[in-house]
Design an enzyme around this catalytic site. Structure first.
Site, PDB file in Angstrom:
ATOM      1  N   HIS A 124      -1.605 -11.450  11.645  1.00 56.43           N
ATOM      2  CA  HIS A 124      -1.215 -10.081  11.316  1.00 56.43           C
ATOM      3  C   HIS A 124      -0.987  -9.323  12.628  1.00 56.43           C
ATOM      4  CE1 HIS A 124      -0.895  -6.231   9.478  1.00 56.43           C
ATOM      5  NE2 HIS A 124      -1.983  -5.766  10.060  1.00 56.43           N
ATOM      6  N   GLU A 161       0.841  -1.193   0.000  1.00 54.30           N
ATOM      7  CA  GLU A 161       0.000   0.000   0.000  1.00 54.30           C
ATOM      8  C   GLU A 161       0.877   1.245   0.000  1.00 54.30           C
ATOM      9  OE1 GLU A 161      -1.869  -1.268   4.037  1.00 54.30           O
ATOM     10  OE2 GLU A 161      -1.941   0.894   3.981  1.00 54.30           O
ATOM     11  N   CYS A 183      -3.143  -4.507   4.167  1.00 56.38           N
ATOM     12  CA  CYS A 183      -2.001  -5.298   4.645  1.00 56.38           C
ATOM     13  C   CYS A 183      -2.013  -6.750   4.182  1.00 56.38           C
ATOM     14  CB  CYS A 183      -1.934  -5.253   6.170  1.00 56.38           C
ATOM     15  SG  CYS A 183      -1.652  -3.604   6.815  1.00 56.38           S
TER      16      CYS A 183
END
Lengths: 134, 354
Positions: free
Chosen positions: B240, B85, B117
């Site tokens: 994550h 990103e 992400c």
């Protein structure tokens, strides 16, 4: 630093890789891709891609300012003796000036050469950092 | 969308973390946060890309390490994906620059993917499908980010830089084989960056429960239901990591003991590397794993979605760890910088350029 887009693109392979020329007759290894051995003149040469590892054998620090280059200053320009033999010139990055020392093992990494113009092209090429894996 | 796969695996992996670090407490002091905020989300320091680094250069290093470990001919790689990103160009692929610089053949699929992400893990999923279908022999999936955060936003305490790369290929050449892969995505307004905007924004109430926790829990439960696996079947679970606290919390919700989650946590020492976050955690686990162990990895991306992927480690892992820098070596290599140096490196200072 301003680059010519067309020249930079034509030389792309030399910015992304380090090549050396090995002579099939005298056995010596010279920097860059060459048609003839610079030592014996033989055309029996082979182009080999360097692994990109070597030793810093000398360096200088450049404070030369061009418009937009401030973010990258000062620049350290080093002489690197590649493991394959030849000595080449390369920028040394990720180093503090007070930490620089001759004999440091270095490895080639892809970095930005310049990207000052926010509307322009970003120029990538190889520089050297102290080796990560000791 | 589920599939059980034993024909495809991870042939090589690589990581990159920039050398520069800034202490989270220094950022907190800079912007008048209570010092305790860094402890509450468990963030010690974050990695900062240097002035001459970006998503392309970091992705190149991680991908080169993946190729060194795999020992494959770059000409045999038929697909290159970069999940990010923080594209250096709004229009011009990062993947083609990395591929050319690595000597990968022009005959390939190549594109940049965006899903906050988890675009890097989407690259892994696409690569798995391409390899399994026989369309390509190897697919390279890279997650790389110089994560942006509005200066003074709480996100700035964690948003950092790093990259991870996975070369996906035939199972018989792999260090770990893909056992099961699922993905769970919805439209959720937890975090976004509008076109032309320099920094992302986040919907305060949305980032935790309806986004991170809901999607990861849903994806992992889907994987468990469809594969018949239980938390006790896994040796490690990697999630994550927007901060150090969330992965421990989601692990608890899913029934994973702390000792299976902690080894894959990297964010407290390098920050949230966005697309590399869970993938760096997986790399760290692979580098310390033993053949036969089973790993769950669950990347999450805002917007929002999560993957749940089960991999089984093979005996090939042991011979390949030492061929490139490990995550632990990259975490240990560091130079501390001030907020001013960080602001210069990350282009936070407005200057007249011409």
């Amino acid at each position: 630093m301003k680059h010519s887009i067309s020249i930079f693109w034509r030389l792309k392979d030399n910015h992304y890789k380090i090549y050396v020329t090995k002579c099939g007759d005298c056995g010596r290894v010279a920097p860059l891709k060459r048609l003839k051995c610079p030592y014996c003149g033989s055309r029996n040469v082979e182009h080999i891609e360097s692994r990109g590892f070597g030793e810093l054998i000398n360096y200088t620090v450049s404070y030369y300012r061009t418009e937009g280059s401030e973010q990258y200053l000062p620049r350290v320009v080093g002489l690197v003796k590649l493991d394959e033999g030849p000595v080449i010139i390369g920028e040394i990055t990720d180093v503090d000036l007070n930490e620089l020392s001759i004999g440091t093992r270095v490895e080639a990494v892809l970095r930005k050469y310049s990207s000052e113009d926010p509307n322009g092209l970003i120029y990538y090429g190889l520089k050297f950092i102290p080796v990560i894996k000791k | 969308m589920t599939s059980s796969r034993f024909r495809v695996g991870i042939v090589g992996w690589g990581a990159y973390i920039p050398v520069y670090r800034i202490k989270a407490k220094e950022i907190a002091r800079q912007w008048g946060f209570d010092d305790r905020v860094t402890d509450s989300i468990w963030i010690e320091e974050k990695a900062v890309a240097g002035a001459d680094e970006d998503t392309v250069t970091m992705g190149w290093y991680a991908a080169r390490s993946a190729l060194l470990r795999a020992g494959v001919n770059p000409g045999d790689i038929g697909a290159v994906f970069v999940g990010t990103e923080s594209k250096p160009y709004a229009v011009k692929p990062s993947s083609t620059i990395i591929a050319d610089a690595l000597g990968i053949s022009a005959k390939k699929l190549s594109t940049d993917l965006e899903f906050a992400c988890r675009a890097g893990s989407e690259g892994i999923r696409i690569s798995v499908s391409l390899v399994e279908s026989g369309a390509v022999r190897y697919g390279l999936a890279i997650g790389s980010d110089t994560a942006q955060a509005n200066p003074g936003d709480v996100l700035e305490l964690t948003a950092s830089s790093g990259a991870a790369a996975y070369l996906v290929g035939p199972a018989d050449e792999s260090v770990a084989v893909f056992e099961s892969l699922v993905t769970y995505v919805t439209d959720t307004p937890d975090f976004w960056r509008r076109d032309g905007s320099r920094y992302p924004a986040h919907g305060e109430g949305f980032t935790g429960e309806p986004a991170y926790f809901h999607h990861i829990v849903s994806a992992v439960k889907m994987l468990m239901n469809e594969s018949g696996l239980k938390p006790s079947d896994f040796d490690y679970a990697v999630f994550h990591q927007p901060n150090g606290k969330f992965p421990l919390q989601v692990g608890r919700m899913l029934g994973f003991p702390r000792e299976k989650v902690l080894p894959g946590i990297v964010t407290p020492w390098i920050g949230n590397t966005y697309n590399a976050s869970a993938l760096l955690g997986l790399a760290k686990i692979l580098e310390n794993s033993k053949p036969g162990q089973r790993i769950l990895v669950a990347p999450f991306g805002s917007g929002a979605g999560a993957d749940a992927i089960s991999v089984l480690v093979t005996d090939k892992v042991l011979e390949r760890v030492g061929k490139a820098p490990t995550v632990e070596e990259l975490i240990a290599r560091k130079k501390y910088i001030s907020y001013a140096e960080y602001a210069k490196f990350r282009n936070l200072i407005h200057r007249n350029l011409w």
